[in-house]
Motif scaffolding. Structure first.
Motif, PDB file in Angstrom:
ATOM      1  N   LEU A   9     136.050  52.069  -7.887  1.00  0.00           N
ATOM      2  CA  LEU A   9     135.308  53.539  -7.120  1.00  0.00           C
ATOM      3  C   LEU A   9     134.033  53.489  -7.486  1.00  0.00           C
ATOM      4  N   THR A  10     133.404  53.798  -6.346  1.00  0.00           N
ATOM      5  CA  THR A  10     131.953  53.832  -6.584  1.00  0.00           C
ATOM      6  C   THR A  10     131.515  55.322  -6.196  1.00  0.00           C
ATOM      7  N   ALA A  11     130.661  55.887  -6.889  1.00  0.00           N
ATOM      8  CA  ALA A  11     129.947  57.105  -6.614  1.00  0.00           C
ATOM      9  C   ALA A  11     129.105  57.120  -5.281  1.00  0.00           C
ATOM     10  N   ARG A  12     129.246  57.986  -4.646  1.00  0.00           N
ATOM     11  CA  ARG A  12     128.041  58.191  -3.589  1.00  0.00           C
ATOM     12  C   ARG A  12     127.441  59.359  -3.480  1.00  0.00           C
ATOM     13  N   PRO A  13     126.155  59.454  -3.070  1.00  0.00           N
ATOM     14  CA  PRO A  13     125.055  60.551  -3.040  1.00  0.00           C
ATOM     15  C   PRO A  13     125.835  61.800  -3.268  1.00  0.00           C
ATOM     16  N   SER A  14     125.438  62.786  -4.083  1.00  0.00           N
ATOM     17  CA  SER A  14     126.400  64.169  -3.983  1.00  0.00           C
ATOM     18  C   SER A  14     125.775  65.050  -2.779  1.00  0.00           C
ATOM     19  N   GLN A  15     126.964  65.944  -2.582  1.00  0.00           N
ATOM     20  CA  GLN A  15     126.739  66.876  -1.529  1.00  0.00           C
ATOM     21  C   GLN A  15     126.612  68.250  -2.234  1.00  0.00           C
ATOM     22  N   VAL A  16     125.741  68.909  -1.925  1.00  0.00           N
ATOM     23  CA  VAL A  16     125.403  70.144  -2.656  1.00  0.00           C
ATOM     24  C   VAL A  16     125.596  71.436  -1.772  1.00  0.00           C
ATOM     25  N   TRP A  17     126.390  72.547  -2.358  1.00  0.00           N
ATOM     26  CA  TRP A  17     126.363  73.714  -1.685  1.00  0.00           C
ATOM     27  C   TRP A  17     126.177  74.894  -2.629  1.00  0.00           C
ATOM     28  N   GLY A  18     125.048  75.341  -2.673  1.00  0.00           N
ATOM     29  CA  GLY A  18     124.971  76.460  -3.767  1.00  0.00           C
ATOM     30  C   GLY A  18     125.002  75.877  -5.120  1.00  0.00           C
ATOM     31  N   GLY A  19     125.896  76.269  -5.855  1.00  0.00           N
ATOM     32  CA  GLY A  19     126.126  75.770  -7.443  1.00  0.00           C
ATOM     33  C   GLY A  19     127.316  74.688  -7.437  1.00  0.00           C
ATOM     34  N   ILE A  20     127.649  74.280  -6.298  1.00  0.00           N
ATOM     35  CA  ILE A  20     129.044  73.463  -6.157  1.00  0.00           C
ATOM     36  C   ILE A  20     128.258  72.018  -5.952  1.00  0.00           C
ATOM     37  N   ARG A  21     128.614  71.005  -6.640  1.00  0.00           N
ATOM     38  CA  ARG A  21     128.150  69.679  -6.431  1.00  0.00           C
ATOM     39  C   ARG A  21     129.361  68.935  -6.160  1.00  0.00           C
ATOM     40  N   LEU A  22     129.648  68.214  -4.916  1.00  0.00           N
ATOM     41  CA  LEU A  22     130.756  67.334  -4.749  1.00  0.00           C
ATOM     42  C   LEU A  22     130.120  65.825  -4.789  1.00  0.00           C
ATOM     43  N   VAL A  23     130.811  65.108  -5.399  1.00  0.00           N
ATOM     44  CA  VAL A  23     130.448  63.624  -5.812  1.00  0.00           C
ATOM     45  C   VAL A  23     131.687  62.971  -4.878  1.00  0.00           C
ATOM     46  N   PRO A  24     131.372  62.168  -3.792  1.00  0.00           N
ATOM     47  CA  PRO A  24     132.225  61.520  -3.184  1.00  0.00           C
ATOM     48  C   PRO A  24     132.792  60.197  -3.986  1.00  0.00           C
ATOM     49  N   GLY A 167     131.726  79.114  -3.550  1.00  0.00           N
ATOM     50  CA  GLY A 167     131.270  78.018  -2.896  1.00  0.00           C
ATOM     51  C   GLY A 167     132.150  76.668  -2.822  1.00  0.00           C
ATOM     52  N   LEU A 168     133.242  76.783  -3.300  1.00  0.00           N
ATOM     53  CA  LEU A 168     133.947  75.480  -3.354  1.00  0.00           C
ATOM     54  C   LEU A 168     134.832  75.283  -1.939  1.00  0.00           C
ATOM     55  N   GLY A 169     135.253  76.364  -1.425  1.00  0.00           N
ATOM     56  CA  GLY A 169     135.695  76.416  -0.008  1.00  0.00           C
ATOM     57  C   GLY A 169     134.762  75.837   1.001  1.00  0.00           C
ATOM     58  N   ASP A 170     133.660  76.546   0.767  1.00  0.00           N
ATOM     59  CA  ASP A 170     132.702  76.155   1.897  1.00  0.00           C
ATOM     60  C   ASP A 170     132.072  74.820   1.850  1.00  0.00           C
ATOM     61  N   ALA A 171     132.148  74.282   0.439  1.00  0.00           N
ATOM     62  CA  ALA A 171     131.589  72.833   0.384  1.00  0.00           C
ATOM     63  C   ALA A 171     132.580  71.708   1.099  1.00  0.00           C
ATOM     64  N   LEU A 172     133.736  72.083   0.763  1.00  0.00           N
ATOM     65  CA  LEU A 172     134.861  71.181   1.373  1.00  0.00           C
ATOM     66  C   LEU A 172     135.055  71.222   2.708  1.00  0.00           C
ATOM     67  N   ARG A 173     134.799  72.490   3.235  1.00  0.00           N
ATOM     68  CA  ARG A 173     134.727  72.495   4.899  1.00  0.00           C
ATOM     69  C   ARG A 173     133.491  71.820   5.356  1.00  0.00           C
ATOM     70  N   VAL A 174     132.413  71.924   4.875  1.00  0.00           N
ATOM     71  CA  VAL A 174     131.076  71.796   5.530  1.00  0.00           C
ATOM     72  C   VAL A 174     130.866  70.272   5.495  1.00  0.00           C
ATOM     73  N   PHE A 175     130.986  69.711   4.383  1.00  0.00           N
ATOM     74  CA  PHE A 175     130.383  68.263   4.156  1.00  0.00           C
ATOM     75  C   PHE A 175     131.520  67.308   4.641  1.00  0.00           C
ATOM     76  N   GLU A 176     130.779  66.117   5.259  1.00  0.00           N
ATOM     77  CA  GLU A 176     131.917  65.340   5.856  1.00  0.00           C
ATOM     78  C   GLU A 176     132.436  64.313   4.861  1.00  0.00           C
TER      79      GLU A 176
END
Length: 381
Positions: A9-24, A167-176
């Motif tokens: 598994l490789t971490a890709r650049p993070s996706q940020v929405w407010g205080g939520i950071r998603l790391v694919p 912010g979690l729901g928005d982050a999951l919805r917005v980012f590809e």
């Protein structure tokens, strides 16, 4: 086996929405021989699980996962799957939840064919709740009749539904979703909230939105609610030789991605990956094994996580779901471990914890275990 191994598994650049950071988390190749599907319990989010004789676990259980190692998972729906409308990451959550009781037999149960139904995250939470659930192993005079008869029953913990994590729901919805993405690390105010990994990109695409139906700890909810926005990842490529061609620029960008991946694993995710866990085997599925795990409950201020995982015969993670414990939950786990190690003798446990018996009694009461103590004086006589 005492650590989590995220090889492949490789971490890709993070996706940020407010205080939520998603790391694919992306796999070069999917895990062969295992697929994961969702089994939806439409209209029955309130679940009761029979985990043993006269022992039940009650929680919000919107769905189960079905692990399929039959080799037919790529083109088939899970046995018993129900399809429900809505429920995407951008859907509006209901203002009121009615919780009719849906009864489940066991946290993990074999289904026809090479399939296993298990209740995601609840497998781990029940493992935490059952920690020394039987209570005192010896009838020392300090313990109440209720403690000796019923142990820690009833035992309860609080958690927050993903819908309420700001912010979690928005982050999951917005980012590809990335090509090859098989997982994600969720951070709130840059504190690791949860890790989620599946065997195959198609599994992840179908389960991505289900993260808003997961349970999250008190600390995660507070960080998301009150924490400041976090900084987005930005690649900076310094001028130099080799950047005058598209190939050179592409190579420099990939080097930035590699550096970010290494920084993520060594800094952001270190508390999860560098911790030694106690693993409890739940079920063997051909060449795969389903486990749940508990942290060491160290009082060192670092984040600690419980979870469940499916590993292959080499110990590599095919599936993972984690839950971040609050400081109070870590203290309760630490206290129960100390009492059990001392054979539930207050004097021995107090010495091990560097406290007096009176201080230990206060800790027991503050942790919510006051019913374990005798009513008269609450301590040793």
């Amino acid at each position: 086996m005492n650590r989590l191994e995220l090889t492949g598994l490789t971490a890709r650049p993070s996706q940020v929405w407010g205080g939520i950071r998603l790391v694919p988390l992306v796999r070069g190749t999917p895990v062969e021989g295992l697929r994961l599907h969702r089994e939806v319990y439409a209209g029955s989010e309130g679940g009761v699980v029979e985990v043993g004789p006269r022992t039940h676990y009650t929680a919000y259980i919107p769905h189960g996962f079905v692990a399929d190692w039959s080799g037919e998972g790529a083109g088939t729906a899970a046995y018993g799957t129900q399809l429900a409308a809505g429920g995407g990451a951008g859907s509006t959550p209901p203002s009121t939840l009615r919780l009719p009781r849906h009864r489940h037999h066991r946290m993990a149960k074999r289904q026809p064919g090479d399939r296993l139904r298990f209740l995601p995250l609840h497998l781990a939470l029940e493992g935490y709740l059952s920690l020394h659930f039987g209570g005192p192993s010896t009838a020392w005079e300090e313990w109440s009749r209720q403690a000796l008869r019923d142990g820690l029953s009833p035992r309860a913990e609080d958690a927050y539904l993903g819908w309420s994590v700001r912010g979690l729901g928005d982050a999951l919805r917005v980012f590809e979703i990335h090509p090859g993405q098989c997982g994600v690390m969720v951070y709130a105010a840059d504190a690791l909230a949860a890790a989620f990994v599946v065997p195959h990109p198609e599994d992840y695409r179908l389960l991505h939105a289900s993260l808003v139906q997961d349970l999250y700890g008190e600390l995660v909810h507070q960080y998301a609610m009150y924490g400041a926005p976090v900084a987005a990842f930005g690649a900076r490529i310094a001028d130099g030789p080799g950047l005058d061609t598209l190939a050179g620029l592409r190579a420099a960008a990939r080097e930035q991605e590699r550096e970010w991946s290494e920084a993520h694993d060594t800094l952001f995710a270190r508390e999860l990956l560098d911790t030694s866990y106690s693993f409890d085997r739940v079920y063997r599925m051909g060449s795969f094994t389903l486990w749940r795990f508990l942290p060491p409950f160290l009082r060192n201020g670092a984040g600690q996580h419980i979870g469940e995982t499916v590993t292959d015969h080499k110990g590599r993670v095919a599936y993972l779901k984690t839950f971040r414990l609050s400081e109070a939950q870590i203290r309760r786990g630490h206290l129960l471990r100390a009492l059990d190690a001392a054979d539930w003798q207050l004097a021995r446990a107090a010495v091990a914890l560097g406290a007096t018996e009176e201080e230990l009694v206060r800790r027991i009461r503050a942790a919510g275990f006051g019913a374990l103590l005798r009513a008269r004086g609450g301590g040793p006589r």
